[in-house]
Design a protein around this motif. Structure first.
Motif, PDB file in Angstrom:
ATOM      1  N   UNK A  19       0.946  -1.201   0.051  1.00 11.58           N
ATOM      2  CA  UNK A  19      -0.056   0.051   0.064  1.00 11.58           C
ATOM      3  C   UNK A  19       0.910   1.297   0.113  1.00 11.58           C
ATOM      4  N   UNK A  20       0.444   2.462  -0.701  1.00  7.59           N
ATOM      5  CA  UNK A  20       1.183   3.521  -0.833  1.00  7.59           C
ATOM      6  C   UNK A  20       1.068   4.122   0.571  1.00  7.59           C
ATOM      7  N   UNK A  21       2.419   4.801   0.942  1.00 11.38           N
ATOM      8  CA  UNK A  21       2.501   5.433   2.299  1.00 11.38           C
ATOM      9  C   UNK A  21       2.591   7.211   2.081  1.00 11.38           C
ATOM     10  N   UNK A  22       2.252   7.555   3.056  1.00 17.02           N
ATOM     11  CA  UNK A  22       2.259   9.176   3.214  1.00 17.02           C
ATOM     12  C   UNK A  22       3.305   9.836   2.855  1.00 17.02           C
ATOM     13  N   UNK A  23       3.415  10.919   2.402  1.00 16.12           N
ATOM     14  CA  UNK A  23       4.795  11.385   1.825  1.00 16.12           C
ATOM     15  C   UNK A  23       5.255  12.215   3.136  1.00 16.12           C
ATOM     16  N   UNK A  24       6.548  12.413   3.388  1.00 15.58           N
ATOM     17  CA  UNK A  24       7.244  12.670   4.871  1.00 15.58           C
ATOM     18  C   UNK A  24       6.757  14.247   5.271  1.00 15.58           C
ATOM     19  N   UNK A  25       6.481  14.865   4.178  1.00 17.92           N
ATOM     20  CA  UNK A  25       6.373  16.256   4.425  1.00 17.92           C
ATOM     21  C   UNK A  25       4.629  16.349   4.820  1.00 17.92           C
ATOM     22  N   UNK A  26       3.770  15.553   4.616  1.00 19.86           N
ATOM     23  CA  UNK A  26       2.508  15.502   5.182  1.00 19.86           C
ATOM     24  C   UNK A  26       2.446  14.827   6.496  1.00 19.86           C
ATOM     25  N   UNK A  27       3.242  13.873   6.635  1.00 23.37           N
ATOM     26  CA  UNK A  27       3.328  13.035   7.982  1.00 23.37           C
ATOM     27  C   UNK A  27       3.656  13.974   9.124  1.00 23.37           C
ATOM     28  N   UNK A  28       4.323  14.969   8.862  1.00 24.98           N
ATOM     29  CA  UNK A  28       4.706  15.740  10.034  1.00 24.98           C
ATOM     30  C   UNK A  28       3.805  16.697  10.498  1.00 24.98           C
TER      31      UNK A  28
ATOM     32  N   UNK B 273       0.551  15.858  11.523  1.00 20.66           N
ATOM     33  CA  UNK B 273      -0.221  15.205  12.531  1.00 20.66           C
ATOM     34  C   UNK B 273       0.585  14.427  13.650  1.00 20.66           C
ATOM     35  N   UNK B 274       0.059  14.762  14.732  1.00 19.83           N
ATOM     36  CA  UNK B 274       0.726  13.956  15.824  1.00 19.83           C
ATOM     37  C   UNK B 274       0.293  12.426  15.700  1.00 19.83           C
ATOM     38  N   UNK B 275      -0.847  12.033  15.047  1.00 16.24           N
ATOM     39  CA  UNK B 275      -1.117  10.769  14.727  1.00 16.24           C
ATOM     40  C   UNK B 275      -0.326  10.167  13.518  1.00 16.24           C
ATOM     41  N   UNK B 276       0.044   8.919  13.607  1.00 14.61           N
ATOM     42  CA  UNK B 276       0.997   8.473  12.427  1.00 14.61           C
ATOM     43  C   UNK B 276      -0.145   7.466  11.743  1.00 14.61           C
ATOM     44  N   UNK B 277       0.131   7.326  10.134  1.00 12.20           N
ATOM     45  CA  UNK B 277      -0.690   6.359   9.649  1.00 12.20           C
ATOM     46  C   UNK B 277      -0.220   4.993   9.835  1.00 12.20           C
ATOM     47  N   UNK B 278       0.865   4.787  10.276  1.00 15.73           N
ATOM     48  CA  UNK B 278       1.265   3.509  10.781  1.00 15.73           C
ATOM     49  C   UNK B 278       0.373   3.103  11.865  1.00 15.73           C
ATOM     50  N   UNK B 279       0.436   3.931  12.887  1.00 13.83           N
ATOM     51  CA  UNK B 279      -0.325   3.654  14.224  1.00 13.83           C
ATOM     52  C   UNK B 279      -1.780   3.251  13.738  1.00 13.83           C
ATOM     53  N   UNK B 280      -2.495   3.957  12.893  1.00 16.94           N
ATOM     54  CA  UNK B 280      -3.661   3.759  12.463  1.00 16.94           C
ATOM     55  C   UNK B 280      -4.026   2.236  11.927  1.00 16.94           C
ATOM     56  N   UNK B 281      -2.840   2.021  10.919  1.00 17.44           N
ATOM     57  CA  UNK B 281      -3.010   0.876  10.220  1.00 17.44           C
ATOM     58  C   UNK B 281      -2.912  -0.379  11.156  1.00 17.44           C
ATOM     59  N   UNK B 282      -1.945  -0.362  12.011  1.00 15.48           N
ATOM     60  CA  UNK B 282      -1.625  -1.473  13.149  1.00 15.48           C
ATOM     61  C   UNK B 282      -2.812  -1.771  14.086  1.00 15.48           C
ATOM     62  N   UNK B 283      -3.617  -0.464  14.422  1.00  9.70           N
ATOM     63  CA  UNK B 283      -4.928  -0.691  15.268  1.00  9.70           C
ATOM     64  C   UNK B 283      -5.732  -1.570  14.415  1.00  9.70           C
ATOM     65  N   UNK B 284      -6.119  -0.901  13.143  1.00 12.11           N
ATOM     66  CA  UNK B 284      -7.017  -1.679  12.464  1.00 12.11           C
ATOM     67  C   UNK B 284      -6.902  -2.955  12.106  1.00 12.11           C
ATOM     68  N   UNK B 285      -5.488  -3.226  11.779  1.00 12.41           N
ATOM     69  CA  UNK B 285      -4.899  -4.552  11.459  1.00 12.41           C
ATOM     70  C   UNK B 285      -5.402  -5.628  12.856  1.00 12.41           C
ATOM     71  N   UNK B 286      -4.894  -5.153  13.848  1.00 15.06           N
ATOM     72  CA  UNK B 286      -5.106  -5.763  15.050  1.00 15.06           C
ATOM     73  C   UNK B 286      -6.584  -6.073  15.493  1.00 15.06           C
ATOM     74  N   UNK B 287      -7.354  -5.226  15.488  1.00 16.99           N
ATOM     75  CA  UNK B 287      -8.757  -5.427  15.433  1.00 16.99           C
ATOM     76  C   UNK B 287      -9.239  -6.202  14.664  1.00 16.99           C
ATOM     77  N   UNK B 288      -8.827  -6.307  13.311  1.00 18.62           N
ATOM     78  CA  UNK B 288      -9.631  -7.050  12.313  1.00 18.62           C
ATOM     79  C   UNK B 288      -8.889  -8.702  12.525  1.00 18.62           C
ATOM     80  N   UNK B 289      -7.794  -8.742  13.017  1.00 16.96           N
ATOM     81  CA  UNK B 289      -7.330 -10.045  13.186  1.00 16.96           C
ATOM     82  C   UNK B 289      -7.776 -10.658  14.453  1.00 16.96           C
ATOM     83  N   UNK B 290      -8.190 -10.050  15.257  1.00 19.82           N
ATOM     84  CA  UNK B 290      -8.712 -10.265  16.681  1.00 19.82           C
ATOM     85  C   UNK B 290     -10.381 -10.572  16.875  1.00 19.82           C
ATOM     86  N   UNK B 291     -10.949 -10.215  15.758  1.00 17.76           N
ATOM     87  CA  UNK B 291     -12.220 -10.157  15.508  1.00 17.76           C
ATOM     88  C   UNK B 291     -12.708  -8.864  16.472  1.00 17.76           C
ATOM     89  N   UNK B 292     -12.165  -7.912  16.206  1.00 18.24           N
ATOM     90  CA  UNK B 292     -12.607  -6.579  16.722  1.00 18.24           C
ATOM     91  C   UNK B 292     -12.567  -6.853  18.415  1.00 18.24           C
TER      92      UNK B 292
END
Length: 876
Positions: free
Chosen positions: A734-743, A745-764
């Motif tokens: 999957x495409x990643x956010x550019x470094x300029x835009x990543x700075x 927000x205090x929230x990172x796209x990586x953390x959002x993706x990890x939380x979503x994947x963890x919830x999906x794998x564990x059946x929410x």
């Protein structure tokens, strides 16, 4: 007269056991006339015209085969019709209604004798009566005069709109019977004359037959060598012309004139040789053609000359008539098209009573013109009918009026067109003129031209090409592709309207891009609306907390990117590329998001219920983040106030897609006047059971490209295929956010993706985990001996023993103890509701009986608590 079996085995018990007792002589005679008049021995045609069941139609075809009218079955093809003319059906008529019909009557019409007012046919007449009458040798007074004269009401033969029904039984040998018989024959002769005259305008007329016969005869005379010689000569002449043209160009050439002139001379020599060979072949062919012409036309000319010599002009005219008859015999056999068959049916049986795709445009135009002028009271300036594979398209030009009357009378129009499915007639107001509109009457399969969802490889599309990618098509097969670059989209459709099909078609395009980050939010269906494509999405939020974090990240990026425009040299808008991707927020079940957002959560610091404000964040994204290519796609069941509250910004998005919805939704989005112009998404019928109806059919309003009310249907793909595509695109990366835009927000796209994947794998897992407050309340119940229920004050007192800092009375304000207990009860009730809301659970008060008391009180029951914690609700 055609030779047929005039004595079929109607007394064969096995045959009529197969045919059955449900047959009527009247219907069987109508079937025989219909098959012979159309020369089309089709079982489905009989079922459609006679409006009877399929099984009875099959038995009727077997009976017609026994009567010698049609041949045996030929699989899926129509049966061969053995009788060519309707007048040759007289033996069949005599079999059914004459002396030969006694066994038929005994086997099939025994129940009629019991009906009141319909006497049984006399079957005891001698067999030699017909012979006695036909030869005319017996004197008048020697013939039997017994018999009964039946009135028209008593003697019912069959329906007869032309009025030539024989009122008196022709079998009777009375004076009245003979007179009625002769009058019947005269009327039948006039009918045959009228049909024969009308038949001359069809493919079975004398002149069309003669023309076909003459063409066949001429084709045999010319032969294959004649046609080949003529073709060779035309090719040779074309080669000569080409060579001469080359020679003229060579004379005008400035460079390499000698070479070009030599090549032109060579071409002229080759063309001359080719022409000589072709002319020689033509001379040879002429001799063969002359021989066959003499063999074919010579006897005809000699016979005409002899007739003229014997009887002058009248003999010559008679010879010409014989010539015409002979040539028409050669052109008798012809393949009848659907339109020609419709014309024959109209001649033999009148105009069709139902609309079908195979009927002629002229007949449909008559029906439509009558419905518009007589039933809807419209004044037409012009009307044109265009037939298509999917149905009929009617172009209507009105006289000094708008199509509003047609829009209001679509139900009446459907009632005037029998056979048209309810709610299927569509109206389109043209953008060219106010008084010009198009009416579409679809057939049984109007969407056959819409293909399946195209296969797209991972990272094969760029944002600049999104408006070219097909997600659907109209009835004619023209593609539907939405503009989605820096554009917000709203999809509206009630339950079972096919909204998810459209959403997945759009999502299939977005997940195949190389420069888009896809954020999905589904608080009403746990992400099921995205199907297997969720594997190709960066984040799929199914709880309010996840959705709030994802939307906050999108807001930070969308509102912070304008500060990067000048530094990155982008001008006034974000230029999306693989290195600097855009962001798409896909929201499914928007009304559910609004409800969850309004429920809110309990803030421990503020000690009160706080709204998630998810709909407010989406509104802010749609207003402020489009230029940063952070856009959204909203999908919901409606846009009325009871569904989306005060989120009127949804109806103002630039692209509106309307599936089957309510009239209020259409008015809210497009305005009241658009209904009269044909934007009738409210007339689309959602899927019901196994019937698709108008599922995934939509109207699209998107700028100048989609400004007319044309219905489209979304391209469909099997769920397993979408799962395969989603996994393949996820594995491709999957495409990643550019470094300029990543700075930004205090929230990172990586953390959002990890939380979503963890919830999906564990059946929410977050929703499945018991909240700490609920676990503490369960301990309070255990400490109290697991009573059937507890009051809110009792639960709060139990919690205060374990967590005094949070639930002790001193932590709540109040003038006295009663006020403090009331404030603590309100806070506890709000906290219970807040901790259960993310998991979609509730715990309401119910009646229970305390030990030793007869009356019931309201409180929180143990059986409900056990269901929340997952314990057995029936356990003690």
């Amino acid at each position: 007269m055609t030779e047929i079996d005039t004595n079929p085995k109607i007394d064969d018990p096995e045959l009529w056991a197969k045919v059955g007792r449900a047959m009527d002589r009247k219907v069987l005679w109508e079937a025989a006339e219909l098959v012979v008049s159309t020369q089309f021995g089709s079982q489905s045609m009989l079922q459609r015209k006679l409006r009877i069941g399929w099984e009875l139609t099959g038995r009727m075809m077997d009976a017609l085969e026994a009567l010698g009218v049609v041949g045996p079955e030929q699989g899926a093809q129509a049966r061969e019709v053995k009788i060519k003319l309707v007048e040759d059906l007289e033996p069949v008529f005599e079999t059914l209604y004459g002396d030969g019909g006694a066994a038929f009557t005994a086997l099939l019409d025994t129940d009629r004798e019991a009906q009141a007012g319909i006497p049984a046919q006399p079957t005891d007449a001698p067999d030699d009566e017909d012979e006695t009458e036909d030869d005319g040798s017996a004197p008048e007074n020697s013939r039997p005069i017994e018999g009964t004269v039946y009135t028209p009401q008593e003697w019912e033969l069959r329906e007869d709109p032309e009025g030539d029904r024989p009122w008196i039984n022709p079998q009777l040998r009375t004076k009245e019977g003979r007179k009625a018989r002769y009058a019947y024959l005269r009327r039948q002769a006039r009918r045959r004359a009228r049909k024969a005259a009308a038949r001359q305008l069809t493919v079975h007329g004398i002149v069309p037959r003669a023309l076909r016969g003459e063409r066949r005869m001429r084709a045999w005379v010319i032969g294959m060598e004649g046609y080949k010689a003529a073709a060779d000569e035309r090719l040779a002449l074309a080669a000569v012309e080409t060579a001469n043209r080359s020679a003229r160009r060579a004379q005008l050439a400035l460079l390499k004139r000698g070479e070009k002139q030599a090549a032109a001379v060579k071409l002229q020599m080759e063309a001359g040789k080719q022409l000589a060979v072709a002319q020689n072949a033509r001379k040879t062919a002429k001799r063969a053609v002359a021989f066959r012409a003499g063999y074919t036309y010579g006897p005809v000319i000699a016979a005409d000359a002899a007739a003229f010599g014997f009887a002058d002009v009248w003999g010559f005219i008679g010879a010409l008539v014989l010539n015409l008859a002979g040539i028409s015999l050669l052109g008798r056999d012809v393949e009848v098209s659907e339109e020609q068959l419709e014309r024959l049916e109209r001649i033999e049986a009148g105009a069709p009573q139902q609309v079908n795709v195979g009927m002629t445009p002229r007949m449909f135009e008559q029906m439509m013109r009558q419905a518009l002028t007589e039933d809807l009271k419209l004044t037409l300036s012009a009307l044109r009918v265009d037939p298509h594979a999917w149905g009929f398209e009617i172009h209507v030009w009105l006289e000094r009026m708008t199509p509003e009357k047609i829009s209001n009378g679509l139900d009446t129009l459907e009632a005037c067109l029998p056979g048209v499915r309810t709610g299927s007639v569509l109206l389109q107001q043209s953008a060219e003129s106010r008084n010009y509109c198009v009416i579409r009457v679809p057939g049984p399969n109007p969407w056959q031209a819409v293909p399946e969802l195209p296969v797209r490889e991972p990272k094969s599309i760029s944002t600049a090409d999104l408006h070219k990618e097909q997600i659907g098509g109209d009835m004619a097969g023209r593609p539907l592709a939405l503009p989605m670059c820096r554009t917000n989209v709203n999809i509206v459709g009630k339950s079972r309207s096919g909204k998810s099909t459209i959403l997945r078609a759009i999502l299939d395009v977005l997940t195949a891009t190389e420069d888009q980050i896809i954020i999905g939010i589904d608080l009403g269906g746990a992400g099921s609306g995205f199907g297997g494509l969720r594997h190709a999405m960066h984040v799929v939020a199914t709880t309010p907390a996840e959705a709030k974090a994802a939307l906050q990240w999108v807001l930070d990026i969308g509102k912070g990117r304008p500060g990067l425009f000048d530094r990155l040299g982008m001008g006034e808008n974000w230029v999306t590329s693989r290195e600097r991707p855009g962001i798409k927020v896909i929201v499914d079940e928007f009304p559910a998001l609004v409800r969850e957002s309004r429920k809110g959560y309990y803030d421990e610091d503020l000690k009160r219920q706080v709204s998630w404000d998810l709909d407010g964040m989406l509104a802010e994204i749609s207003i402020t983040c489009a230029k940063s290519d952070a856009t959204e796609l909203i999908a919901g069941q409606g846009v009325t106030k009871e569904k989306i509250k005060d989120n009127t910004w949804v109806v103002e998005l630039p692209v509106q897609v309307l599936a089957a919805c309510d009239k209020d939704d259409v008015i809210q989005i497009l305005g009241d006047g658009m209904l009269a112009q044909g934007w009738r998404a409210d007339r689309l019928v959602p899927a019901m059971g196994d019937q698709l109806n108008d599922a995934s059919v939509v109207y699209v309003m998107a700028g100048n490209a989609y400004c007319e009310p044309i219905p489209y249907r979304g391209c469909y793909a099997d769920p397993d295929e979408l799962l395969r595509r989603g996994r393949a695109r996820g594995q491709a990366g999957l495409v990643d956010i550019d470094p300029e835009s990543a700075k930004l927000s205090r929230i990172s796209l990586k953390s959002l993706m990890e939380t979503s994947a963890r919830n999906y794998a564990a059946g929410d897992q977050e929703q499945g985990t018991i909240p700490q407050l609920i676990a503490s309340i369960r301990e309070v119940f255990r400490a109290a001996g697991n009573p059937s229920g507890l009051q809110l004050e009792e639960i709060a007192a139990g919690l205060a023993q374990d967590d005094a800092d949070r639930w002790d009375l001193d932590a709540f304000d109040g003038e006295d103890t009663a006020d403090q207990e009331a404030a603590r009860a309100v806070a506890l009730k709000a906290a219970i509701k807040a901790v259960l809301a993310p998991g979609g659970k509730t715990w309401t008060t119910d009646s229970y009986r305390r030990p030793g008391e007869k009356s019931t009180v309201k409180g929180y029951c143990l059986r409900h608590l056990k269901k929340i914690t997952g314990e057995d609700a029936n356990a003690s």
